[in-house]
Design an enzyme around this catalytic site. Structure first.
Site, PDB file in Angstrom:
ATOM      1  N   GLU A  81       0.968  -0.949   0.335  1.00  0.00           N
ATOM      2  CA  GLU A  81      -0.032   0.140  -0.144  1.00  0.00           C
ATOM      3  C   GLU A  81       0.911   1.232  -0.261  1.00  0.00           C
ATOM      4  O   GLU A  81       0.025   1.950  -0.086  1.00  0.00           O
ATOM      5  CB  GLU A  81      -1.215  -0.172   1.103  1.00  0.00           C
ATOM      6  CG  GLU A  81      -2.167  -0.993   1.165  1.00  0.00           C
ATOM      7  CD  GLU A  81      -2.684  -1.283   2.027  1.00  0.00           C
ATOM      8  OE1 GLU A  81      -2.434  -0.842   3.335  1.00  0.00           O
ATOM      9  OE2 GLU A  81      -4.311  -1.692   1.885  1.00  0.00           O
ATOM     10  N   GLU A 112       7.169 -22.209   7.827  1.00  0.00           N
ATOM     11  CA  GLU A 112       7.445 -20.966   9.118  1.00  0.00           C
ATOM     12  C   GLU A 112       8.840 -22.165   9.762  1.00  0.00           C
ATOM     13  O   GLU A 112       9.331 -20.881  10.502  1.00  0.00           O
ATOM     14  CB  GLU A 112       6.349 -20.672   9.959  1.00  0.00           C
ATOM     15  CG  GLU A 112       6.283 -21.740  10.653  1.00  0.00           C
ATOM     16  CD  GLU A 112       5.043 -21.314  12.225  1.00  0.00           C
ATOM     17  OE1 GLU A 112       5.571 -21.704  12.817  1.00  0.00           O
ATOM     18  OE2 GLU A 112       4.258 -20.789  11.835  1.00  0.00           O
TER      19      GLU A 112
END
Length: 271
Positions: A81, A112
């Site tokens: 953004e 992960e």
């Protein structure tokens, strides 16, 4: 582990399946109300992170978020953004998720837990000492994130973290730890809820404050925003009208000619 994972402690609520829709919504909302107050307690630590980040960016450095699962997705969201909001290049703020782009939409098994991939991912971006890396992990125990920050430290790359437990392994590794303790989740262990909300609030603060410090906002306006749709073009025209007192049509002409609110206003003021 020799610390308490409050993010995984049992919920204060029992028998959720017996609650009405109204009760569920009310109780979730009550828990959400506590998040902003938890963030407030971490403001001094957030300030240190932003100050260091701005220092690096003024020297040409970039920001990298690294995370897994929800935490990784939130980093990517914030990074994606920044170009449309502030008109910066797409490589100034970067989000990297364990498991690669596939993991944005679908969980990648064991991603992960990989202790070497984060550093490899950062090296693929030609990471340097001028850059800044923020590891995001609600639990503060994600191996992908911890190992990535450890390698950054070894290579003189400044590091920070956003976690929701006190005294986690990640906080110990990060040079600038941010700990936002939101307590047990409404659904036990579902850290996409309060912990995820807290992380998003902190990410908003970091990127927005840094961009303002870098001069990407004038007054309270996004004068460098990308004009990627009709709504934003209209907003840009009205920003110009407010700055230099011209008609809508004239402001639209200036915006089309110069491509940004800042450039249009600066040109007009030089006449």
């Amino acid at each position: 582990m020799n610390f308490t994972k409050t993010t995984e402690q049992s919920s204060k609520y029992e028998h959720l399946e017996k609650m009405s829709v109204q009760e569920l919504l009310f109780n979730i909302n009550n828990e959400d109300k506590t998040v902003a107050l938890a963030v407030e307690k971490a403001l001094p630590e957030i300030e240190k992170v932003v100050s260091k980040l701005v220092e690096k960016m003024k020297l040409g450095g970039r920001l990298f978020y690294i995370g897994a699962g929800t935490s990784g997705r939130l980093g990517i969201l914030d990074a994606s953004e920044c170009p449309p909001t502030f008109g910066v290049s797409a490589n100034l703020v970067n989000g990297i998720i364990a498991g690669g782009d596939t993991a944005i939409r679908k969980a990648v098994e064991n991603a992960e837990d990989n202790k070497t991939q984060a550093w490899a991912d950062l090296q693929n971006e030609n990471i340097t000492e001028n850059d800044f890396v923020i590891g995001i992990a609600a639990s503060g125990t994600t191996p992908y994130v911890i190992s990535g920050l450890e390698k950054c430290n070894e290579n003189n790359i400044p590091t920070a973290c956003i976690t929701c437990n006190v005294g986690s392994p990640l906080s110990t590794v990060a040079q600038f730890p941010i700990e936002v303790v939101v307590g047990p989740e409404f659904v036990t262990g579902s850290s996409r809820m309060k912990a995820g909300t807290a992380q998003k609030l902190v990410l908003n603060m970091i990127s927005t404050t840094a961009m303002i410090q870098l001069g990407k906002v004038k007054g309270n306006k996004m004068v460098d925003m990308q004009l990627s749709n009709e709504k934003l073009v209209d907003r840009g025209v009205k920003m110009i009208m407010g700055e230099i007192n011209v008609s809508y049509g004239k402001a639209a002409e200036l915006l089309e000619e110069f491509g940004s609110v800042r450039k249009a206003v600066d040109h007009y003021n030089e006449l």
